[in-house]
Structure formats: C-alpha cells, structure tokens
Scaffold this active site. Structure first.
Site, PDB file in Angstrom:
ATOM      1  N   ASN A  62       0.826  -1.352  -0.079  1.00  0.00           N
ATOM      2  CA  ASN A  62      -0.020   0.028  -0.096  1.00  0.00           C
ATOM      3  C   ASN A  62       0.777   1.297   0.046  1.00  0.00           C
ATOM      4  O   ASN A  62       2.155   1.047   0.186  1.00  0.00           O
ATOM      5  CB  ASN A  62      -0.809  -0.043   1.248  1.00  0.00           C
ATOM      6  CG  ASN A  62      -1.966  -0.872   1.268  1.00  0.00           C
ATOM      7  OD1 ASN A  62      -2.693  -1.547   0.240  1.00  0.00           O
ATOM      8  ND2 ASN A  62      -1.827  -2.106   2.111  1.00  0.00           N
ATOM      9  N   CYS A  71      -5.474  -7.897  -3.991  1.00  0.00           N
ATOM     10  CA  CYS A  71      -5.850  -6.671  -4.447  1.00  0.00           C
ATOM     11  C   CYS A  71      -6.557  -7.166  -5.731  1.00  0.00           C
ATOM     12  O   CYS A  71      -6.035  -7.374  -6.687  1.00  0.00           O
ATOM     13  CB  CYS A  71      -4.904  -5.571  -4.699  1.00  0.00           C
ATOM     14  SG  CYS A  71      -5.547  -4.217  -5.718  1.00  0.00           S
ATOM     15  N   HIS A 149     -12.385  -6.782   5.638  1.00  0.00           N
ATOM     16  CA  HIS A 149     -13.103  -5.553   5.138  1.00  0.00           C
ATOM     17  C   HIS A 149     -14.641  -5.440   6.269  1.00  0.00           C
ATOM     18  O   HIS A 149     -14.955  -6.468   7.012  1.00  0.00           O
ATOM     19  CB  HIS A 149     -14.077  -5.960   3.835  1.00  0.00           C
ATOM     20  CG  HIS A 149     -12.925  -6.122   2.822  1.00  0.00           C
ATOM     21  ND1 HIS A 149     -12.684  -4.986   2.137  1.00  0.00           N
ATOM     22  CD2 HIS A 149     -12.327  -7.181   2.279  1.00  0.00           C
ATOM     23  CE1 HIS A 149     -11.917  -5.420   1.001  1.00  0.00           C
ATOM     24  NE2 HIS A 149     -11.622  -6.773   1.111  1.00  0.00           N
ATOM     25  N   GLU A 198      -9.509   2.421   1.885  1.00  0.00           N
ATOM     26  CA  GLU A 198      -8.814   1.383   1.915  1.00  0.00           C
ATOM     27  C   GLU A 198      -7.656   1.355   3.103  1.00  0.00           C
ATOM     28  O   GLU A 198      -6.872   2.508   3.100  1.00  0.00           O
ATOM     29  CB  GLU A 198      -7.812   0.852   0.385  1.00  0.00           C
ATOM     30  CG  GLU A 198      -8.988   0.555  -0.650  1.00  0.00           C
ATOM     31  CD  GLU A 198      -8.187   0.004  -1.835  1.00  0.00           C
ATOM     32  OE1 GLU A 198      -7.456  -0.980  -1.554  1.00  0.00           O
ATOM     33  OE2 GLU A 198      -8.378   0.336  -2.976  1.00  0.00           O
ATOM     34  N   CYS A 207     -12.193  -0.706  -5.536  1.00  0.00           N
ATOM     35  CA  CYS A 207     -11.470  -1.673  -4.659  1.00  0.00           C
ATOM     36  C   CYS A 207     -12.071  -3.155  -5.154  1.00  0.00           C
ATOM     37  O   CYS A 207     -13.524  -3.266  -5.046  1.00  0.00           O
ATOM     38  CB  CYS A 207     -11.674  -1.481  -3.286  1.00  0.00           C
ATOM     39  SG  CYS A 207     -10.941  -2.778  -2.181  1.00  0.00           S
ATOM     40  N   GLY A 210     -13.007  -5.354  -2.027  1.00  0.00           N
ATOM     41  CA  GLY A 210     -14.071  -4.588  -1.358  1.00  0.00           C
ATOM     42  C   GLY A 210     -15.404  -4.648  -2.047  1.00  0.00           C
ATOM     43  O   GLY A 210     -16.418  -4.699  -1.227  1.00  0.00           O
TER      44      GLY A 210
END
Length: 264
Positions: A62, A71, A149, A198, A207, A210
């Site tokens: 990140n 990702c 998440h 994020e 995302c 996500g």
C-alpha cells in the site's frame, strides 16, 4: 529501475518486474513511489515475481508501505502486465497472492489484455458488529476476502466525509489489524453503490476485494442477488457469488497508463 503505471477503474498501482530479483526496501520504495507530489503517484506498488506453485506471484504494498494480501483491481492489471509484456502467452493464469492462489481469465482485444475475470475465493461473512464512533453507532458486517473488510450501509455514501470517518473505521478497536471500510447503498437487488476507504491507502476510486465483500455482505443479509453490478467512483465491476461452490467471481477492466524509469 523501470516501472509501469497501471489502473483498474482508477485504482492505480506502480508495477515492477521482479522476475530476476526483488529490490531491497520494498516498504520504503512503496511510500516513495506512491507519493503523488514527489513520486510517481499511486495507491501502492505491485511486484511481479516468480512462483514455485503458480504461473506468477503477486506482492502488493500500500501507499503507506504496509504489505497487503490481495488486491482485486491490481490482479486484473497484473494479468494485463504479464500478457502484454510477453512474460506469458496464456490467457488463463494462476497467480499466487498473500491470500492464496487466484485464477484469472484474461479478456483479449486487438492482441492486448483489456481486463479479466477473476476467481476471488470464498467470502467469509461474519455477523454484524456495532461500531461506536463519536456520538454515532454504525453497524458493520465483517467480511474476509483473504484481506479484512467492514461493510457499512449508508443512505448516501457520496455525502459522507470519508476523510474523517474512514480512518476511524480502519483503526477501530474491533479490528486490531486494521480494516478496509466499504460504505454502500443498495440501489436495487442487482445494483450496489459503494465508496471505499482502503487500509493503508485512504479513499480510492475502486476496490475489487471491497466490491466482492460488499456484495457478499448485502447478499448474506438478503438485500442483493448473488449476481450484481457494483458502482464505484472509478466505474463498474460485475460480481457473481456462486451458491454451490461458494466462490466469488469479479470481472472488470485493466489499463496501462505509462512506462517510466526512476532517476535513482
């Protein structure tokens, strides 16, 4: 060092070919290159590495230098990178990630990869938890997509002050390892609107993990069908949660921005 800037729906990463060896100090490199004023600019870096058990291995860091397990937007770009750069001629790939192996089916147009359908694994949806933040209480649905998440319903995600709310959810005591936060509105049973904060990068335009987590959470609550479109700031992702296998699949685009070389 040469690099390629790529994005999936505006979720942008700096790709580095590490097939012949990995540079030292990847966390610091991620922080330096991701800086949008003094570096290349991006939500992080992704290293293309050899794998002992899959076609390739993906490592992603990140913007704050922390290493992520997976990702979704990045892995679509990863597939485009290895195909377009001639590292493989396969259209179906197995990629090793920190969350396990992921299968990609590349979408090829005019000899180049334009996107991919990705097997994202089996979502693990947990019971909702109450988050006390300031003078409000939010209900978050924890979901694991190989990375953590917290999915929160909101009447108007676009109106939220994510620069204030996002960090408080990310670092809430309910999530000791920090968490990615999704703020969603069910448009109808086949459409979901979402903004995302994020872990380690802040608000991003999209995302992939996500989007899958949000769709799984809303489907588990009976508010969304198992096949739906997730609308993000950077564009749309198609997600499908198979009932029999439990596997989540995501389809979306991938784009190259430019190639470059660092000065030192």
């Amino acid at each position: 060092m040469r690099f390629t800037k790529m994005h999936g729906l505006g979720n942008d990463y700096i790709f580095i070919n590490c097939m012949a060896g990995t540079p030292d100090g990847l966390p610091e490199l991620a922080r330096r290159l991701s800086d949008r004023h003094f570096g290349v600019g991006g939500d992080g870096i992704i290293c293309v590495c050899p794998s002992q058990r899959a076609d390739f291995k993906m490592r992603m860091f990140n913007a704050d230098g922390s290493e992520g397990a997976m990702c979704g937007n990045g892995i679509r770009c990863f597939g485009k990178y290895v195909y377009d750069k001639g590292l493989t001629n396969k259209r179906h790939l197995a990629v090793e990630t920190g969350a396990g192996e992921r299968e990609l089916s590349l979408l090829i147009r005019d000899g180049a990869a334009a996107g991919a359908a990705v097997g994202m694994g089996v979502p693990v949806v947990q019971p909702p938890v109450a988050l006390a933040i300031g003078d409000r209480e939010y209900e978050a649905v924890p979901v694991s997509m190989g990375n953590p998440h917290a999915v929160i319903e909101a009447d108007a995600p676009a109106a939220l002050d994510l620069t204030a709310l996002g960090p408080q959810v990310e670092r809430h005591p309910a999530f000791p390892g920090r968490v990615n936060a999704e703020f969603v509105r069910v448009v109808n049973r086949r459409e979901l609107e979402m903004r995302v904060w994020e872990r380690g990068s802040g608000e991003t335009l999209a995302c992939g993990t996500g989007a899958c987590a949000a769709a799984a959470a809303m489907a588990a609550l009976g508010k969304l069908e198992r096949e739906a479109v997730v609308h993000l700031a950077g564009g749309d992702l198609q997600v499908r949660w198979e009932e029999k296998s439990g596997q989540m699949f995501m389809t979306g685009p991938a784009a190259a921005v430019f190639d470059g070389e660092t000065a030192d």
